[in-house]
Design a protein around this motif. Structure first.
Motif, short mmCIF file in Angstrom:
data_model
loop_
_atom_site.label_atom_id
_atom_site.label_comp_id
_atom_site.label_asym_id
_atom_site.label_seq_id
_atom_site.Cartn_x
_atom_site.Cartn_y
_atom_site.Cartn_z
N CYS A 239 6.75 3.80 9.82
CA CYS A 239 6.05 4.74 8.92
C CYS A 239 7.04 5.74 8.33
CB CYS A 239 4.96 5.48 9.68
SG CYS A 239 4.16 6.75 8.69
N MET A 240 7.07 5.84 7.02
CA MET A 240 7.99 6.77 6.37
C MET A 240 7.32 8.11 6.08
SD MET A 240 8.09 4.34 3.09
CE MET A 240 8.68 5.24 1.70
N GLU A 241 6.09 8.27 6.59
CA GLU A 241 5.35 9.53 6.47
C GLU A 241 5.22 9.98 5.01
OE1 GLU A 241 6.66 12.42 9.40
OE2 GLU A 241 7.44 10.77 10.59
N CYS A 242 5.01 9.00 4.14
CA CYS A 242 4.92 9.33 2.72
C CYS A 242 3.55 9.89 2.35
CB CYS A 242 5.21 8.08 1.89
SG CYS A 242 4.03 6.75 2.17
N GLY A 243 2.54 9.62 3.18
CA GLY A 243 1.20 10.16 2.90
C GLY A 243 0.41 9.38 1.86
N ARG A 244 0.95 8.23 1.41
CA ARG A 244 0.20 7.45 0.41
C ARG A 244 -1.16 7.02 0.96
NH1 ARG A 244 5.56 5.98 -0.73
NH2 ARG A 244 6.07 5.87 -2.94
N CYS A 245 -1.18 6.65 2.25
CA CYS A 245 -2.44 6.19 2.86
C CYS A 245 -3.48 7.32 2.86
CB CYS A 245 -2.17 5.69 4.28
SG CYS A 245 -1.25 6.85 5.29
N THR A 246 -3.03 8.51 3.17
CA THR A 246 -3.96 9.63 3.26
C THR A 246 -4.49 10.02 1.89
OG1 THR A 246 -2.87 10.37 5.25
CG2 THR A 246 -4.15 12.02 4.09
N PRO B 47 -5.28 8.78 7.84
CA PRO B 47 -4.62 7.56 8.33
C PRO B 47 -3.15 7.72 8.67
CG PRO B 47 -5.40 7.31 6.05
CD PRO B 47 -5.96 8.60 6.56
N LYS B 48 -2.48 8.60 7.93
CA LYS B 48 -1.07 8.84 8.27
C LYS B 48 -0.97 9.45 9.67
CE LYS B 48 2.38 12.25 7.17
NZ LYS B 48 2.90 13.18 6.19
N GLN B 49 -1.89 10.37 9.96
CA GLN B 49 -1.89 11.02 11.26
C GLN B 49 -2.27 10.03 12.36
OE1 GLN B 49 -0.74 14.18 11.58
NE2 GLN B 49 -0.75 13.64 13.76
N ALA C 97 -2.17 0.65 0.18
CA ALA C 97 -1.20 1.62 -0.34
C ALA C 97 0.09 1.66 0.46
CB ALA C 97 -1.84 3.02 -0.34
N CYS C 98 0.05 1.22 1.71
CA CYS C 98 1.20 1.46 2.60
C CYS C 98 2.41 0.60 2.21
CB CYS C 98 0.81 1.16 4.04
SG CYS C 98 2.18 1.47 5.17
N PRO C 99 3.54 1.24 1.88
CA PRO C 99 4.72 0.47 1.46
C PRO C 99 5.35 -0.34 2.58
CG PRO C 99 5.10 2.85 1.24
CD PRO C 99 3.76 2.68 1.85
N VAL C 100 5.07 0.03 3.84
CA VAL C 100 5.68 -0.74 4.93
C VAL C 100 4.65 -1.62 5.63
CG1 VAL C 100 7.60 0.84 5.27
CG2 VAL C 100 5.48 1.23 6.51
N LEU C 101 3.52 -1.85 4.95
CA LEU C 101 2.51 -2.84 5.35
C LEU C 101 1.83 -2.56 6.70
CD1 LEU C 101 4.36 -6.10 4.26
CD2 LEU C 101 3.09 -4.51 2.86
N ILE C 102 1.71 -1.29 7.05
CA ILE C 102 1.00 -0.96 8.29
C ILE C 102 -0.47 -1.32 8.10
CG2 ILE C 102 0.25 0.99 9.74
CD1 ILE C 102 3.05 2.18 9.23
N ARG C 103 -1.10 -1.87 9.15
CA ARG C 103 -2.50 -2.28 9.05
C ARG C 103 -3.36 -1.28 9.82
NH1 ARG C 103 -3.10 -8.45 7.77
NH2 ARG C 103 -5.25 -7.93 8.24
N HIS C 104 -3.67 -0.18 9.15
CA HIS C 104 -4.43 0.89 9.80
C HIS C 104 -5.78 0.40 10.30
CE1 HIS C 104 -1.81 2.38 6.64
NE2 HIS C 104 -1.74 3.55 7.22
N VAL C 105 -6.42 -0.49 9.55
CA VAL C 105 -7.77 -0.93 9.92
C VAL C 105 -7.72 -1.71 11.24
CG1 VAL C 105 -9.78 -2.28 9.22
CG2 VAL C 105 -8.57 -0.87 7.55
S1 SF4 Z 1 1.37 4.89 3.64
FE1 SF4 Z 1 2.30 3.81 5.40
S2 SF4 Z 1 4.37 4.62 5.46
FE2 SF4 Z 1 3.20 6.06 4.19
S3 SF4 Z 1 2.44 7.60 5.64
FE3 SF4 Z 1 0.87 6.06 5.49
S4 SF4 Z 1 1.29 4.68 7.19
FE4 SF4 Z 1 3.13 5.87 6.88
#
Ligand code: SF4
Ligand code: SF4
Length: 685
Positions: free
Chosen positions: A315-322, A336-338, A374-382
Motif C-alpha cells: 500500500c502506497m497510502e495514496c488514499g485513492r481507495c478512500t 478502506p485505506k485505513q 482504484a487501487c494502483p497496487v491491486l489490493i482487494r479490500h473486499v
Molecule cells: S488505493 Fe491502494 S495503495 Fe492507495 S491507499 Fe488505498 S489501498 Fe493503499
C-alpha cells in the motif's frame, strides 16, 4: 582522442574504495535483514491457493505458466502503470508517472553502470554512452518536477486536512478515520530524500565535469550547465560531493523497507503474483478448511493468505481507495485505506483483526469494489473485509434486519421472506413458459427475489418478458423452483448459507440443462456468472441490457430514443464496474444519455450492496442521497437504472433531494418496452 566514456571511482584510492564497499554492504545487509523480517510476517498467512507454484513452495517460485503470468502483470500494472493512468486523481496520475519513470531510469542506469564496472565487457562508451548520458540527465529533470509536484500536492492536502482539524479535534478525526490522505511528516521526509538523491546526483555529475572536463560533457546538458556555473573543482572537492551524494543513497537503502517507499518493491511482488479471480468472485471456503482451522473467516492476520498480507505492505497510502468509497464519502467510519493500515498493524501486533478495524467500519462496506478498482497496487479490500465479516457472523455478531434477512433466506429461500409460490404472481396473464413444463428454451430468465416480488422491480421483469416474447427468444422461468442466489448472504459474511443456496440452484440448473441465463439483477448476474462455477454450474450469464442490446443490433427490437438531455443513466456497481459492462445500457438508449460525474466503471454506489439493503441507515449518511444529488445535477428528467436494488435505493433518495421536481425512475427494459409497444398493447405497470 579517447571515445566518450565514464571514469569510475575517479580520483579514489584503494582504501577509499574499500570504505565505500564496507558501508554499502552494511546498508544493503540492513535492508535485507528488514525485508526478511517482513517476509516472516507474511509467512504467518495461508499459502496462496490460486497460483500455479511448485508444490510446497511459496509464491515467489512459480512454474513456467506462473512466470508468464508474473511477467504479464508486471508489464501491464507496473511498467505501463495501467491503474495509475486511469486514476480519477487529475494531478496524482501524471505526478506519479513522472516520479516512477524517473526512478525507473535511475535504477536502470545504475544497474547498467554496475554491469559495466564489474562485468567482463566495457560497453559504456561511444555513441551509446552519449545517448545514455543524455537520456538519464533529462529524465532526472522529469523526476525532480514530479517530486516537486508531489510536495505541492501534499502541502495543499495537508492544508485542507488542517482546515478540518481547526474545527474538529485531530485525535477524534483520526479515530473517526477522517484523514483520507494522512500526509504527515514521514511523507515529506520521503519526498525530501528523493529530492536530495536526485539533486546531489546532478551536483555529482557537474562536479565530475568541473574536476575533469571532457569534450563530450555536453551530452549531459543539465550537469554540463551546472558545471559551467560552478567553475573548476579540485579532486578533493569532487570527492566531497561524491560522498555527500552517497550518504543519501545509503539512507535510502536503510529506510526503504520501513517507509512508504517500500511500495516500489512490494508493488512489483504483489501485482506480479495477483490472483486472476474476477473482481466479483469471493473465495469459496471449504468444510475441510473449517474443520482444520476450527473457525470460519479471518480472526487473526494469520488467517489471511500470504498474498493478502504481502499486499498490505504494498500500500502506497495514496488514499485513492478512500476518495472513491461511498461509505467514507457520507461520513461513515469505513476508510478502506485505513482498513489496509489496520491489517498491517495487526500483522505486527497480533491483535484481533475485527477489533483493529472496528466492526462498525466493517459493516459499512457495500462491497461496491470502487476501492479495488482504484487501487494502483491491486489490493482487494473486499476480500479482506468479507473474510473478517465471515468470522463475525460465525461468532453471532450480526443482529437486526440483516440477521433477519439471513434467517428468511434460510427458511423460505427468499431474501424478504416471501413464500416460493409468490414468485409466480407476476406471470399472471402473461403466458410465461416454465422449465417444469418441459418446454424447450435457450435462455433461463432468472427473475430474482426483488424481480419477482418488489412492485417496481416487477415492472422490469414484465417488460423484459414481453420484449423477449416479441423478439421470439425461447426462454423459460423457474418460478417457485427459483431460490435466492445467496449473494446478499455471501457478502454479509454468511458463507455457508450462500453455499447451500448455490448448491440448491446449481442442481436445478443441471436438471433442466441450463446453458444460458439472463437476469435483470446485476448481483444475481455476478454470482451466477463468477461464483456458481465452484458449484458445478457453468453457464453463459447475461444482464438483460446485454441480451436486449443483441436483439436491437439484430433488428429484432427497436432501441429507445429519448429526447436529448432528458435521460441520465446510473451504472450499477455490479454491472458497470465489477462486470465491466457499460456500453449495452447506453446502446439501448441510442447513446442519448446525459452522463453524471461518476459513470461506467467509476460509478458511485447506491449503497445497497454487501447486504447494506438490510441494514439500518442514518438518514444523513445514505450513499443513495449522494448519488441522487449527482443524478439530479445532470438536469435530466428521467433516471434510467439497470438494477432492482439501485431502483429501490434511488427511488426514496430522488424524492428527498429533489422534492420540487418530479424525476422519473425507470429501468432500461421499461424504456425499451415503451419504444417497442404501442400504449394500447399493454403496460408493464
Ligand atoms: S488505493 Fe491502494 S495503495 Fe492507495 S491507499 Fe488505498 S489501498 Fe493503499
Ligand atoms: S467496497 Fe466500496 S464501500 Fe467497501 S470499502 Fe471499498 S469503496 Fe468502500
Amino acid at each position: 582522442m579517447r571515445p566518450p566514456t565514464r571514469d569510475e571511482f575517479l580520483f579514489f584510492s584503494l582504501p577509499e574504495k574499500a570504505l565505500f564497499y564496507i558501508i554499502v554492504y552494511a546498508c544493503l545487509g540492513y535492508m535485507v535483514y528488514q525485508i526478511i523480517g517482513r517476509i516472516r510476517l507474511w509467512q504467518q498467512g495461508k499459502p496462496v491457493d490460486w497460483y500455479p507454484t511448485r508444490e510446497g513452495r511459496a509464491y515467489w517460485i512459480p512454474t513456467q505458466d506462473g512466470l508468464k503470468h508474473w511477467v504479464q502483470n508486471v508489464v501491464v500494472y507496473i511498467l505501463a502503470q495501467k491503474k495509475v493512468r486511469s486514476s480519477r486523481q487529475k494531478s496524482g496520475a501524471p505526478m506519479h508517472l513522472m516520479i516512477f519513470y524517473g526512478f525507473a531510469t535511475f535504477f536502470l542506469a545504475t544497474t547498467l553502470l554496475a554491469i559495466n564496472t564489474y562485468g567482463p565487457i566495457k560497453f559504456h562508451k561511444g555513441n551509446y554512452y552519449l545517448a545514455y548520458e543524455m537520456f538519464v540527465d533529462l529524465m532526472g529533470l522529469v523526476f525532480l518536477v514530479g517530486v516537486a509536484w508531489a510536495f505541492v500536492r501534499r502541502y495543499q492536502n495537508l492544508q485542507v486536512e488542517l482546515g478540518s482539524a481547526a474545527v474538529e479535534d485531530p485525535k477524534q478525526m483520526i479515530q473517526r478515520r477522517r484523514w483520507p490522505m494522512s500526509h504527515a511528516a514521514p511523507d515529506f521526509w520521503t519526498l525530501g530524500l528523493l529530492f536530495m538523491m536526485a539533486i546531489t546526483g546532478y551536483w555529482l555529475e557537474a562536479a565530475r565535469m568541473s574536476a575533469k572536463p571532457e569534450p563530450f560533457d555536453w551530452s549531459a546538458p543539465v550537469g554540463h550547465f551546472w558545471a559551467q556555473l560552478q567553475g573548476p573543482f579540485s579532486p578533493i572537492a569532487y570527492k566531497t560531493v561524491w560522498w555527500f551524494h552517497m550518504v543519501w543513497v545509503f539512507v535510502f537503502f536503510c529506510v526503504l523497507p520501513k517507509m512508504r517507499l517500500r511500495h516500489i518493491v512490494m508493488a512489483i511482488a504483489t501485482t506480479a503474483g495477483k490472483s486472476d479471480r474476477p473482481m466479483g468472485q469471493l473465495r469459496t471456503i471449504s468444510m475441510e478448511e473449517v474443520e482444520q482451522t476450527e473457525q470460519i473467516g479471518v480472526k487473526l492476520t494469520k488467517d489471511f493468505s500470504r498474498w493478502h498480507l504481502m499486499s498490505t505492505d504494498a500500500c502506497m497510502e495514496c488514499g485513492r481507495c478512500t476518495e472513491v468509497c461511498p461509505a467514507w464519502n457520507v461520513g461513515k467510519l469505513l476508510n478502506p485505506k485505513q482498513v489496509v493500515q489496520d491489517i498491517r498493524g495487526a500483522m505486527v501486533s497480533g491483535e484481533d483483526v475485527a477489533t483493529a478495524i472496528s466492526p462498525e467500519a466493517l459493516w459499512a462496506c457495500t462491497t461496491c469494489n470502487a476501492c479495488v478498482e482504484a487501487c494502483p497496487v491491486l489490493i482487494r479490500h473486499v476480500d479482506l473485509i468479507v473474510d473478517v465479516r465471515r468470522n463475525l457472523v460465525s461468532e453471532g455478531q450480526l443482529s437486526g434486519p440483516a440477521a433477519t434477512m439471513l434467517r428468511q433466506t434460510a427458511s423460505t429461500g427468499h431474501a424478504w421472506g416471501q413464500s416460493a409460490s409468490v414468485r409466480e404472481d407476476w406471470m399472471k396473464g402473461m403466458d410465461i413458459p416454465l422449465c417444469r413444463d418441459n418446454v424447450e428454451f435457450d435462455y433461463l430468465f432468472w427473475v430474482g427475489c426483488a424481480g419477482a416480488t418488489d412492485s417496481a422491480a416487477v415492472k422490469t421483469t414484465k417488460a423484459v418478458a414481453s420484449l423477449l416474447q416479441k423478439a421470439g427468444v425461447k426462454f423459460a422461468c423457474l418460478g417457485k423452483e427459483e431460490a435466492c442466489t445467496g449473494d446478499p448472504a455471501r457478502r454479509i459474511g454468511e458463507e455457508f448459507l450462500f453455499q447451500e443456496k448455490a448448491q440448491q440452484n446449481a442442481s436445478v440448473f443441471e436438471r433442466y440443462g441450463v446453458k444460458k441465463v439472463v437476469t435483470t439483477c446485476p448481483h444475481c448476474m455476478n454470482s451466477l456468472k463468477n461464483e456458481y462455477g465452484d458449484f458445478g454450474a457453468r453457464m453463459e450469464v447475461f444482464h438483460h441490457s446485454q441480451l436486449l442490446q443483441n436483439l436491437v443490433s439484430k433488428g429484432s427490437l427497436l432501441a429507445a430514443k429519448p429526447p436529448r438531455g432528458e435521460v441520465t443513466f446510473h451504472d450499477p456497481c455490479y454491472l458497470g464496474r465489477v462486470n465491466d459492462e457499460s456500453d449495452a445500457p447506453r446502446d439501448l438508449l441510442s447513446n442519448e444519455v446525459v452522463e453524471p460525474e461518476h459513470r461506467r466503471n467509476k460509478t458511485l454506489c447506491c449503497g445497497a450492496g454487501g447486504g447494506r439493503m438490510w441494514m439500518e441507515e442514518t438518514p444523513s449518511q445514505r450513499p443513495s442521497n449522494r448519488r441522487a444529488e449527482e443524478l439530479v445535477a445532470t438536469g435530466a428528467s428521467t433516471v434510467a437504472v439497470g438494477c432492482p436494488f439501485c431502483r429501490i435505493m434511488l427511488g426514496d433518495s430522488l424524492k428527498q433531494v429533489e422534492p420540487n421536481r418530479e424525476i422519473r425512475l425507470l429501468d432500461l427494459a421499461e424504456m425499451l418496452h415503451d419504444a417497442n409497444f404501442k400504449p394500447e398493447e399493454g403496460s408493464t405497470a
